[in-house]
Design a protein around this motif. Sequence first.
Motif, PDB file in Angstrom:
ATOM      1  N   ALA A   1       0.838  -1.209   0.000  1.00 24.21           N
ATOM      2  CA  ALA A   1       0.000   0.000   0.000  1.00 24.21           C
ATOM      3  C   ALA A   1       0.869   1.254   0.000  1.00 24.21           C
ATOM      4  CB  ALA A   1      -0.926   0.001   1.209  1.00 24.21           C
ATOM      5  N   GLY A   2       1.951   1.237   0.774  1.00 25.52           N
ATOM      6  CA  GLY A   2       2.829   2.407   0.862  1.00 25.52           C
ATOM      7  C   GLY A   2       3.473   2.717  -0.475  1.00 25.52           C
TER       8      GLY A   2
ATOM      9  N   ILE B   1      12.112  11.496  -3.442  1.00 26.79           N
ATOM     10  CA  ILE B   1      11.406  10.241  -3.743  1.00 26.79           C
ATOM     11  C   ILE B   1      11.565   9.273  -2.568  1.00 26.79           C
ATOM     12  CG2 ILE B   1      11.437   8.169  -5.205  1.00 26.79           C
ATOM     13  CD1 ILE B   1      12.183  10.006  -7.550  1.00 26.79           C
ATOM     14  N   ALA B   2      12.805   9.188  -2.079  1.00 29.18           N
ATOM     15  CA  ALA B   2      13.079   8.238  -0.987  1.00 29.18           C
ATOM     16  C   ALA B   2      12.306   8.619   0.272  1.00 29.18           C
ATOM     17  CB  ALA B   2      14.574   8.204  -0.704  1.00 29.18           C
ATOM     18  N   VAL B   3      12.326   9.911   0.601  1.00 24.76           N
ATOM     19  CA  VAL B   3      11.635  10.363   1.821  1.00 24.76           C
ATOM     20  C   VAL B   3      10.127  10.100   1.698  1.00 24.76           C
ATOM     21  CG1 VAL B   3      10.963  12.433   3.123  1.00 24.76           C
ATOM     22  CG2 VAL B   3      13.344  12.080   2.490  1.00 24.76           C
ATOM     23  N   THR B   4       9.570  10.444   0.530  1.00 25.70           N
ATOM     24  CA  THR B   4       8.132  10.265   0.329  1.00 25.70           C
ATOM     25  C   THR B   4       7.752   8.789   0.410  1.00 25.70           C
ATOM     26  OG1 THR B   4       8.173  12.173  -1.124  1.00 25.70           O
ATOM     27  CG2 THR B   4       6.212  10.818  -1.199  1.00 25.70           C
ATOM     28  N   ALA B   5       8.525   7.949  -0.297  1.00 25.92           N
ATOM     29  CA  ALA B   5       8.201   6.515  -0.302  1.00 25.92           C
ATOM     30  C   ALA B   5       8.329   5.941   1.110  1.00 25.92           C
ATOM     31  CB  ALA B   5       9.113   5.782  -1.274  1.00 25.92           C
ATOM     32  N   ALA B   6       9.392   6.344   1.819  1.00 27.07           N
ATOM     33  CA  ALA B   6       9.600   5.815   3.171  1.00 27.07           C
ATOM     34  C   ALA B   6       8.464   6.241   4.092  1.00 27.07           C
ATOM     35  CB  ALA B   6      10.939   6.313   3.717  1.00 27.07           C
ATOM     36  N   ALA B   7       8.059   7.509   3.987  1.00 31.85           N
ATOM     37  CA  ALA B   7       6.970   7.996   4.847  1.00 31.85           C
ATOM     38  C   ALA B   7       5.664   7.260   4.535  1.00 31.85           C
ATOM     39  CB  ALA B   7       6.792   9.497   4.645  1.00 31.85           C
TER      40      ALA B   7
END
Lengths: 236, 901
Positions: B360-361, B387-393
Amino acid sequence: MTPASATSGHLGSTENLTVTHGSDQTRIDALSDVSLSIEPGDCIALWGRSGSGKTTLLHALGGLVGPTSGTVWRHGEPLSSLDAAARGEARAGGIAYVFQGANLLPYFTSFENVAFAAAQRRRAGESIAKRAEEMLGLVGLLPKLESLPAELSGGEAQRVAIARALAQDPDLLLCDEPTGHLDSDTGTRVLDLILRLREEFGFALVIATHDAAVAARCDRTIELNDGRIASGGLGK
Amino acid sequence: MNATTRLALAGLSRSPGRTLTRILVLAVATALLGAMILFIGNSLQTMASGAVRSVPLDWQGPALSYSEAQRISGAVARQPGISQSSATATAPLAGAISTGAAGVTRSGGGSVLAVPPRYLSQIKTFRLLQGTLRPGQVVLDQQMAATLQARIGGTVRLQPARGARPVSYKVSGVAIVTAPDTLFQPLNPVVGPAPAQPPANIAILSLRTFAKTYAPSLRNITPANVGSNVQPGAQTGVQWQVQVQLYPGPLSSGSPTAAFKLADQTRNRVERSLPGQIQFVDNLSDGLNTAAADSLFAIALYIMLALPGALIALGLAYLAALGTVERDRRDLALLRAHGATRRDLLSMAGIESTVIGLLAGLFGAGLAFVAVSAVVTGGVGLTVTRIAVTAAACVALAIGGAAAARIGASLSVLRASVADSRRTGRREGKPLWQRLYLDWIALSISGLIYWLTASTGFSAVVNPDSNPTLSLSVYMFFAPALLWIGATLLLVRLRARGIAWLADRASGTSFDSGKRFLLASVARRGPAINRGLVVVGLLLAFGVNLGIFSATYNQQSSIDAQLTLGADIAVAAPPGVVGSKHLASRIAAVPGVRSTTALDHSYAYIGPDLQDTYGIDTSNFAGATTLRDSYFLGDSAASAIAKLSSTPDGILVGRETITDYSLNTGDLLRLRVLDRSTGRFHVVPFHVVGVVQEFPSAPKDSFMVTNLNYLQTVSHGTGPNVVFAKTAGTPSTIGQAVAAATRVDGTVVKNIDQQGRVTASSITTVNLSGISRIEQLFAILLAAGAMGLFVSLGVAERKHEFATMAALGAPLRQVASFLWSEVALVLIAGLALAAGLGFLLSEMLVAMLQHAFDPPPDALAIPWMFLGALAGAAILGGLFSTALAMRQLRRLPLGSILREQ
């Protein structure tokens, strides 16, 4: 095998009834070529071990399950060829169930459960509330009128289920392992109650059970094995 | 793979529909958060790059001499991060004389700018309109060229100071000086940037020529006499200086706060490397400081608007997981009955949540990228970090959301007995919060805080210190937060009481219509209905609040931008051009321009205070811009303009001026007005006709408005220098057409759309349209989805019950009525909550941010179209999913369902 013309006039009957679940590799024949008839006032035990097709046969008799082939008759009408709404009407017109786990409507009180069933087959001029109370009185549960199913014991819940079935004024009562979830004492009392009520109201009774002692208390026993009638098919 | 993992994965794959629903709902919820992160990151970067771009000259460091300026400039240029370092100078100009075909023409005083070759490569303080800067020759600012009627090839004589010998230069070009207030400001590094009144005439010389021919007549400015050039014409000596421009790339890659820190660190490093030799007036940090403060305001706004949305979306995900809790409970209870330990159950729930959350993330992050890219013009400038921060969050939120619901269900199984957890339909007791009246308490405290804060003035203030912070009273946030909580709880209480009341009334009636069964069901399904009601109601309330606040914000933004710019389109023109080239009528002829007015923007002294002065044509001014009654004190806009029109020497002055100088309407007011013919200020009488507190294009304080004709007469001016235009179309498009039509005249054309992006006030700097579009899109989708989820979960939860009803012979219509009634209840109550709570929250938010609204809104703007779409989405979502559910009910496999125990 009895011709259709010979079985179509009964209270209920099946003719070469076959019910399969799944398809191709997962196909299971729940019932194979089953023919039987039920006369008014009959007391029949469907006896067999788990998976023998007892529940499927009960469901087919009430139109809850459609046949893969063959016919289910009800008062001479082909029940199995009716649409869902018409089968529902047919059930409301005199087929009642008592399930193994009571299956009470969880958000209704005992009284409302019985009243809901009574409302499905209401006679002119009859009070639904009065009938519901009467039925609950018959099973000895007047003190539990306002109890929710979650507040009832297993035996009490099953007695409400019986009252609910009686409220439909059935000519055919189909009971699926009605004592299966109960201890032996309670089970005996529930079975006694059902048989007593059959005597009193005269409906035909079909009980699915794996318990030989329960089957022995019925007038006739049909043994099912792997979806086929092993013994006691048509006729007494 | 151990048995628990296998069991968990088998559970997920056994019910693909249920698993997919949970993944989808969680994905949408996390996408909202992801979109927020992307948008805020992009917005801050845009603010930083905009602030960096808007500063024409980053640093100016005073030097004591020509040679020192050159030496230091060279040393600074070698430092990392420095794009350009140039030795330059400014000097006073006492007057100029031009001798040409028109005879001898004189101009008043002004300033001289001296720059080295290739000065314009990175520093954009002026641009050449004609010719070029050659050694030994001069480039004139277009205004000075017009005054002197000088042309390329002609000769002008510049007089450095009164009594000094004029120096002759051949004219090699004409330029427009775009940053005169920065270029000629007094350079005092201790005081910092202090933009000065621009000089009327500017001549540009090459640095070497200046040093040889012009500077020798003047003394050098030292730290001791630096403040002497604060007023036009007051600079008495040569200000040698080092002008520096930084590389914009590193400054524009992050937030304004990060850019501010980087710029500050770079300046400190450069100054430390040249100890005691140079200190800079830091124009860049000044600009970035303002942007950093604005960015904090933006973040506060985004959080206040978007956070409730993300939380509610998470609540929707929780609903999706909780919707299957009864079934999960039964499954888990069976597993427990078969010997599974508590640890096994929790491990299984954890594995399930991780798998669902991960999928889902990642899906949600992808959805966020797509949504933001589609909605934000020009895309969001994705970087690997972002991208990394958004995907991780997104993944973290999704796993957390999935785990919260799943483990919650597992815990309830562990606490209850096996038999208990297999039962549904318990009697609803009065929860603790209802017994404690927490709903009423929350609402009362919210109201009290709001009243206290409103009565003492809201204090959301940006502190533009070296480290920008946003001073927000903590209490302010309690008011809306408690309103959210209190209103929701109250709705739940009212729902229970309302249904109980209806059920009581129905208990005496017969069972004929079936209403009694419906009410009995609804009354006892409180927890299930509340879940849907709270999520749908809050989601709709969030949408209403978002829509109303955004519309009000945009409305005020537009008003503020128009107040700052003056009109839809404002055209600044060189002296004399508006009149001689009939600019106003030519602009009026441009397609899309509805009306125009010409005005003169100049300055006049009242006592020692220099104030902006606007000479307007009262006959057509109101038609070309927007005048609000709130701009004037004691008069309506029409009345104030009429009074001005009927008094030739009338003047409207600011409230501060009225107070400071004890003025009354009708009083004589003597001002010192610049006489264009002599270049000196002289005393002119005016009569006060009214008080003005806001005016198109005027600064916030200290300005005056008078009649154009009178001002022209007493200043011997060359006519208006600004044209306002009202448009009947898109200002940016029409602005481009106006610019194209008047480019040959040296005009500077601005439109209200671009003004909204560059104006310094917080409300117009922070662009809410992007984030509100994203959130509105999500709100509409989630509203429809929430209703769909509520219905489908209702069917999933009650499948066995509905099958039992059908087995009893109940017709489909009656069975479906149990769904319809709940959908109708949730819709009606949800819409009622949304209307009330959404409106109250918007009122509260606008009141809390009243400092940002200038002028404050007269009333909230209601975006009917969006609100209609939101309500329509919820209603259609409910109708559509109920219709689908009926189709599903019609095909229920009664036999197999009734076998399930």
